[in-house]
Design a protein around this motif. Structure first.
Motif, PDB file in Angstrom:
ATOM      1  N   GLY A   1       0.773  -1.236   0.000  1.00  0.00           N
ATOM      2  CA  GLY A   1       0.000   0.000   0.000  1.00  0.00           C
ATOM      3  C   GLY A   1       0.800   1.278   0.000  1.00  0.00           C
ATOM      4  N   ASN A   2       2.127   1.190  -0.090  1.00  0.00           N
ATOM      5  CA  ASN A   2       2.970   2.378  -0.016  1.00  0.00           C
ATOM      6  C   ASN A   2       3.246   2.949  -1.406  1.00  0.00           C
ATOM      7  OD1 ASN A   2       4.650   4.341   1.233  1.00  0.00           O
ATOM      8  ND2 ASN A   2       6.467   3.114   0.778  1.00  0.00           N
ATOM      9  N   VAL A   3       2.169   3.282  -2.110  1.00  0.00           N
ATOM     10  CA  VAL A   3       2.269   3.879  -3.442  1.00  0.00           C
ATOM     11  C   VAL A   3       1.222   4.981  -3.551  1.00  0.00           C
ATOM     12  CG1 VAL A   3       3.147   1.797  -4.578  1.00  0.00           C
ATOM     13  CG2 VAL A   3       0.679   2.172  -4.430  1.00  0.00           C
ATOM     14  N   GLU A   4       1.422   5.880  -4.489  1.00  0.00           N
ATOM     15  CA  GLU A   4       0.445   6.938  -4.700  1.00  0.00           C
ATOM     16  C   GLU A   4      -0.880   6.334  -5.164  1.00  0.00           C
ATOM     17  OE1 GLU A   4       0.754  10.070  -4.011  1.00  0.00           O
ATOM     18  OE2 GLU A   4       2.902  10.086  -3.527  1.00  0.00           O
ATOM     19  N   TRP A   5      -1.973   6.959  -4.755  1.00  0.00           N
ATOM     20  CA  TRP A   5      -3.300   6.467  -5.117  1.00  0.00           C
ATOM     21  C   TRP A   5      -3.483   6.410  -6.636  1.00  0.00           C
ATOM     22  CZ3 TRP A   5      -6.921   3.647  -3.248  1.00  0.00           C
ATOM     23  CH2 TRP A   5      -8.192   3.640  -3.825  1.00  0.00           C
TER      24      TRP A   5
END
Length: 305
Positions: free
Chosen positions: A164-168
């Motif tokens: 989940g550590n990515v830009e939306w």
């Protein structure tokens, strides 16, 4: 890097993969093919897939397989010095015993789709499909989206395992072709999250909240329990995710030390070692989670009881 081959109105892209595991039953629903993408922007100190951290292909060495033929020495320009190895792959190319191999390779979206669809009958009979894992698969979101579109058009279910550590905006690329997302929520406290994973969890938590409200997407939240690190996090984590409308279930994972055996083969070090949580610890974690979430899974407990 994209290559200019136009197929069905799209560009056939290439992704970097380090493994494809067929007949998997722990990466979503039914029988699945799990595709492990190379590259990760987290630095979890307990990583169980360290071969997925670097996006570039890496040399992997298995000393027990070495037959002492000396062919690797004749092609290595660095005298087989691990400190000077640039993973050029020359030694792996001449190794006859598999003692030296390259970890990581490129496939185009259509080449990967051909592998995935070979088990179409198993997916249909079990409700399975393909799951993209890693590493962090959403660092290659364009490639995942293109491959997933091919799968969706063929009636193959698509799942994503992500930290989940990515830009939306990267997550949005895959949502039109995705049936479910398995997202890690490793630690509640942001400072502890930075200490043990190298990154803040603020964007991760925001992404989890957004995913929990996307129509048509099932959300699975997973927490790897590591002794001495996050054994007391169940309540805080579950309070956050319990109200998400798309949450299908919460999964508790038991940390294991399998990743440590890979480090030496890859000439890598983590700097410390963690203990596996006891079954009693997992029971307490599950009991607390169950106060907030109706459906909680923990395979080690089912196997150990």
């Amino acid at each position: 890097m994209p290559v200019n081959i136009v197929i069905s109105g799209s560009i056939d892209m290439k992704g970097v993969i380090f493994d494809i595991q067929r007949f998997s039953t722990h990466d979503g629903y039914g029988i699945r093919t799990t595709v492990f993408m190379k590259g990760c922007n987290n630095a979890c100190l307990w990583c169980h897939n360290p071969e997925g951290l670097d996006k570039k292909p890496q040399l992997r060495i298995y000393p027990v397989k070495c037959i002492g033929c000396g062919r690797c020495e004749t092609v290595c320009g660095n005298g087989l010095d691990p400190g000077k190895c640039n993973s050029c792959g020359k030694c792996a190319a001449v190794c006859p015993s598999g003692a030296r191999e390259m970890c990581g390779y490129e496939l185009s979206s259509t080449e990967l789709f051909d592998v995935i669809r070979s088990d179409l009958d198993f997916y249909k009979n079990s409700g399975g499909g393909v799951t993209f894992s890693g590493g962090e698969p959403l660092l290659q979101a364009d490639f995942i989206a293109e491959t997933s579109k091919l799968c969706r058009d063929a009636g193959i279910s698509v799942g994503i395992q992500t930290a989940g550590n990515v830009e939306w905006t990267e997550i949005e690329k895959i949502l039109p072709y995705t049936d479910f997302v398995m997202c890690d929520f490793k630690l509640y406290d942001d400072e502890k999250h930075k200490k043990y994973t190298g990154v803040s969890n603020k964007m991760i938590v925001e992404n989890i909240k957004k995913l929990g409200n996307v129509d048509g997407i099932k959300l699975i939240i997973r927490t790897p329990v590591i002794a001495g690190v996050n054994e007391d996090d169940a309540e805080n984590i579950c309070k956050i995710v319990s109200g998400l409308k798309n949450l299908d279930y919460y999964e508790i994972l038991r940390y294991h030390k399998f990743g440590l055996s890979k480090l030496e083969n890859l000439n890598m070090k983590f700097g410390r070692e963690f203990d596996e949580p006891s079954l009693e610890c997992l029971r307490e974690f599950k009991k607390t989670a169950g106060k907030y979430i109706k459906k909680v899974k923990c395979d080690p407990l089912e196997e150990g009881e």
